[in-house]
Design a protein around this motif. Structure first.
Motif, PDB file in Angstrom:
ATOM      1  N   SER A   1       0.815  -1.216   0.000  1.00 38.05           N
ATOM      2  CA  SER A   1       0.000   0.000   0.000  1.00 38.05           C
ATOM      3  C   SER A   1       0.851   1.270   0.000  1.00 38.05           C
ATOM      4  CB  SER A   1      -0.938   0.000   1.206  1.00 38.05           C
ATOM      5  OG  SER A   1      -0.206  -0.160   2.407  1.00 38.05           O
ATOM      6  N   TRP A   2       2.162   1.133   0.212  1.00 38.98           N
ATOM      7  CA  TRP A   2       3.060   2.297   0.160  1.00 38.98           C
ATOM      8  C   TRP A   2       4.216   1.980  -0.758  1.00 38.98           C
ATOM      9  CZ3 TRP A   2       8.180   3.250   0.690  1.00 38.98           C
ATOM     10  CH2 TRP A   2       8.557   4.607   0.739  1.00 38.98           C
ATOM     11  N   TRP A   3       4.614   2.932  -1.574  1.00 36.52           N
ATOM     12  CA  TRP A   3       5.813   2.795  -2.382  1.00 36.52           C
ATOM     13  C   TRP A   3       6.359   4.163  -2.746  1.00 36.52           C
ATOM     14  CZ3 TRP A   3       0.920   2.149  -4.195  1.00 36.52           C
ATOM     15  CH2 TRP A   3       0.538   2.850  -5.344  1.00 36.52           C
ATOM     16  N   PRO A   4       7.647   4.268  -2.975  1.00 30.21           N
ATOM     17  CA  PRO A   4       8.203   5.575  -3.369  1.00 30.21           C
ATOM     18  C   PRO A   4       7.854   5.870  -4.816  1.00 30.21           C
ATOM     19  CG  PRO A   4       9.920   3.920  -3.343  1.00 30.21           C
ATOM     20  CD  PRO A   4       8.687   3.262  -2.814  1.00 30.21           C
ATOM     21  N   PRO A   5       7.785   7.134  -5.172  1.00 33.24           N
ATOM     22  CA  PRO A   5       7.343   7.491  -6.526  1.00 33.24           C
ATOM     23  C   PRO A   5       8.176   6.852  -7.635  1.00 33.24           C
ATOM     24  CG  PRO A   5       8.223   9.410  -5.377  1.00 33.24           C
ATOM     25  CD  PRO A   5       8.061   8.338  -4.371  1.00 33.24           C
ATOM     26  N   GLU A   6       9.485   6.666  -7.403  1.00 32.58           N
ATOM     27  CA  GLU A   6      10.334   6.113  -8.457  1.00 32.58           C
ATOM     28  C   GLU A   6      10.016   4.655  -8.772  1.00 32.58           C
ATOM     29  OE1 GLU A   6      11.376   7.518  -5.669  1.00 32.58           O
ATOM     30  OE2 GLU A   6      12.829   6.216  -4.601  1.00 32.58           O
ATOM     31  N   GLN A   7       9.261   3.994  -7.933  1.00 36.00           N
ATOM     32  CA  GLN A   7       8.896   2.599  -8.176  1.00 36.00           C
ATOM     33  C   GLN A   7       7.567   2.452  -8.929  1.00 36.00           C
ATOM     34  OE1 GLN A   7      11.024   0.567  -4.228  1.00 36.00           O
ATOM     35  NE2 GLN A   7       8.959  -0.012  -4.808  1.00 36.00           N
TER      36      GLN A   7
END
Length: 124
Positions: free
Chosen positions: A104-110
């Motif tokens: 449910s969470w990921w950094p924008p670059e992923q």
């Protein structure tokens, strides 16, 4: 080719509500975590709300907890962001994004895919 198309942004007074929608086309998104990032002028893009690929878990940044709700309808290939009790500090461009088999969470670059963004402006 996957396309994510956001809608529902606009101008609203503080305390008001908006509902953002993100419709996906090109492939089914049921295997993708979906989420909403936002970026205000001069600030980094941040994940506001996310829902994992099977819809069992959600994430919210602290500043929107209790006010925003993310949901998905895999039958419609669509993810939503219900925003209530809006504040001027919520003003930003909101982007829909997707990450394959993501949590449910990921950094924008992923992110694997991005929408074009929709402006949300909250007046005081």
């Amino acid at each position: 080719q996957v396309q994510l198309v956001e809608s529902g942004g606009g101008l609203v007074q503080a305390g008001g509500s908006l509902r953002l929608s993100c419709a996906a086309s090109g492939r089914t998104m049921s295997s993708y975590a979906m989420g909403w990032f936002r970026q205000a002028p001069g600030k980094e893009r941040e994940l506001v709300a996310g829902i994992n690929w099977y819809g069992g878990n959600t994430y919210y940044i602290d500043s929107v907890k209790g006010r925003f709700t993310v949901s998905r309808d895999n039958a419609k290939n669509t993810v939503y962001l219900q925003m209530n009790s809006l504040k001027p500090e919520d003003t930003a461009v909101y982007y829909c994004a997707a990450e394959m088999y993501g949590s449910s969470w990921w950094p924008p670059e992923q992110s694997d895919y991005w929408g074009q963004g929709t402006q949300v402006t909250v007046s005081s």
